[in-house]
Design an enzyme around this catalytic site. Structure first.
Site, PDB file in Angstrom:
ATOM      1  N   MET A 194       0.865  -1.194   0.000  1.00 14.30           N
ATOM      2  CA  MET A 194       0.000   0.000   0.000  1.00 14.30           C
ATOM      3  C   MET A 194       0.894   1.234   0.000  1.00 14.30           C
ATOM      4  O   MET A 194       1.646   1.453   0.942  1.00 14.30           O
ATOM      5  CB  MET A 194      -0.837  -0.048   1.292  1.00 14.30           C
ATOM      6  CG  MET A 194      -2.075   0.796   1.302  1.00 14.30           C
ATOM      7  SD  MET A 194      -3.372   0.227   0.198  1.00 14.30           S
ATOM      8  CE  MET A 194      -3.976  -1.194   1.080  1.00 14.30           C
ATOM      9  N   HIS A 195       0.827   2.009  -1.070  1.00 12.30           N
ATOM     10  CA  HIS A 195       1.680   3.197  -1.074  1.00 12.30           C
ATOM     11  C   HIS A 195       1.178   4.363  -1.914  1.00 12.30           C
ATOM     12  O   HIS A 195       1.834   5.393  -2.003  1.00 12.30           O
ATOM     13  CB  HIS A 195       3.099   2.838  -1.556  1.00 12.30           C
ATOM     14  CG  HIS A 195       3.147   2.458  -3.010  1.00 12.30           C
ATOM     15  ND1 HIS A 195       2.822   1.213  -3.454  1.00 12.30           N
ATOM     16  CD2 HIS A 195       3.464   3.177  -4.112  1.00 12.30           C
ATOM     17  CE1 HIS A 195       2.943   1.161  -4.775  1.00 12.30           C
ATOM     18  NE2 HIS A 195       3.326   2.349  -5.197  1.00 12.30           N
ATOM     19  N   ARG A 196       0.018   4.235  -2.559  1.00 11.31           N
ATOM     20  CA  ARG A 196      -0.460   5.353  -3.388  1.00 11.31           C
ATOM     21  C   ARG A 196      -0.765   6.544  -2.492  1.00 11.31           C
ATOM     22  O   ARG A 196      -1.377   6.393  -1.423  1.00 11.31           O
ATOM     23  CB  ARG A 196      -1.751   4.978  -4.135  1.00 11.31           C
ATOM     24  CG  ARG A 196      -1.568   3.910  -5.174  1.00 11.31           C
ATOM     25  CD  ARG A 196      -1.560   4.475  -6.596  1.00 11.31           C
ATOM     26  NE  ARG A 196      -0.229   4.672  -7.119  1.00 11.31           N
ATOM     27  CZ  ARG A 196       0.606   3.705  -7.530  1.00 11.31           C
ATOM     28  NH1 ARG A 196       0.249   2.448  -7.478  1.00 11.31           N
ATOM     29  NH2 ARG A 196       1.797   3.999  -7.997  1.00 11.31           N
TER      30      ARG A 196
END
Ligand code: UDP
Length: 366
Positions: free
Chosen positions: A205-207
């Protein structure tokens, strides 16, 4: 002798450049050099990939790390212009959709050097994603546009890109995946965590839209709570996500949760090994949607839209349009109860995309 410069900047670039660079080695008249902008520069986000993908180190390292998108774009352009004037390449290859992709494409065109874009034509139609702007503009600047799925050709034609510039070649990231799978082994990691194959979920998860504010991170924690109530969860935490969790004082809350295994970002061999053995992936990554489709592993993607629609139409991907444990629940349950999509491997994701790209590039400079 013809010279091609390949630009890498951030993690998702390495697995696309490595096989193209390697496929070009068969052409004795072409010399390929790698330029690293430095967008991701530490061991876990950069160096490990050179080693594991068998890619030679960069001939130039521009060292552009931090700053806003604008600042980074400007700094990369200034430094890359110096490289171009020193090397005078015949062609520049950019891949994907990161800040370095657009910055180097624009610099090249300004210097009169033609550009090839690998992974062209993908569109999420969400202009709030910085990547979408990078994709749109890079494609307008490029002379050779290599696409991974047929819908990308349609997008480019609709944007008035001449058909002769567009080459459907398949997916070179899958070339790397195929090449590396025989060396991937999740065993030691699983053993260290006390997990068994098929009995855990894996998450990335990194957006910015998901992790940049406290509310988004709170929702991520809710999702972790839901998943870990039923299945152990392995979460290699992207540096951006870790920074934001620390910033909002949420890191301890997350890292202390039962049945959650937070790790540093994993090396490529470790990650694809963990992916192959996972019950499911939870992600907002671009590349992971494609890799899970190839591996027939169920993938739940926290995005309103995807620029890779074939992963939903043909593959194992399901979009969950808001970052919400409530929305996740029925899809998660479906997978646990064996009602997941098996999926098909899309056309051209056959391990030979880079050879097709290299053949066109060789002709282009020849
Ligand atoms: N990946 C990795 N280690 C990790 C997480 C991802 O090697 O801990 C790989 C993954 O297999 C894929 C690529 O990184 O090849 C995707 O990069 P990322 O999700 O950062 O970028 P995106 O695809 O979203 O642009």
């Amino acid at each position: 002798m013809k010279k091609i410069l390949h630009v890498v900047g951030a993690r998702p670039n390495f697995m696309k450049v490595a096989p193209v660079h390697s496929a070009l080695q068969q052409y004795a008249n072409v010399r390929s050099l790698i330029v690293h902008t430095g967008q991701h520069a530490d061991y876990a986000m950069s160096e490990v990939f050179f080693r594991q993908l068998g890619m030679p180190g960069p001939v130039y390292f521009l060292g552009i790390r931090s700053g806003t998108h604008t600042g980074m774009t400007a700094s990369i352009m200034l430094e890359f212009e110096k490289v171009l004037s020193k090397e005078s390449p015949d062609l520049v290859v950019v891949v994907g959709d990161v800040t370095s992709t657009l910055a180097c494409a624009l610099t090249s065109v300004r210097c009169g050097i033609p550009v090839a874009h690998v992974e062209a034509g993908l569109r999420s139609r969400d202009r709030e994603m910085p990547e979408e702007i990078n994709r749109l503009l890079t494609d307008q600047l490029s002379d050779w546009l290599f696409t991974t799925e047929r819908s990308a050709n349609e997008n480019l034609i609709a944007e008035n890109i001449p058909a002769h510039k567009i080459h459907f070649v398949g997916n070179c990231m899958i070339d790397s995946l195929q090449n590396c799978l025989p060396f991937a082994d999740a065993g030691p990691l699983l053993q260290g965590m006390g997990l068994t194959s098929g009995a855990y979920a894996l998450m990335t998860m990194h957006r910015p839209s998901n992790v940049d504010d406290r509310e988004g991170l709170g929702r991520v924690i809710e999702i972790v709570r839901l998943v870990t109530a039923r299945l152990p969860l392995v979460f290699p935490v992207h540096p951006r996500t870790r920074d934001r969790l620390m910033h909002f004082g949420l890191w301890n809350q997350l890292a202390g949760m039962a049945r959650l295994h937070c790790t540093d970002p994993l090396g490529y061999l470790e990650f694809i090994g963990m992916m192959r053995s996972a019950r499911m992936l939870l992600t907002d990554s671009g590349g992971v949607q494609e890799e899970t489709t190839y591996l027939h592993i169920p993938c739940l993607t926290f995005r309103r839209t995807t620029e890779r629609p074939i992963t939903v139409e043909k593959g194992t991907n399901v979009l969950i349009d808001s970052l919400s444990a409530q929305q996740l629940e029925p899809h998660f349950q479906d997978i646990l109860e064996g009602r997941s999509k098996c999926g098909e491997i899309p056309e051209g994701w056959d391990g030979h995309a880079s050879e097709r790209i290299a053949a066109v590039l060789n002709q282009a400079v020849g």
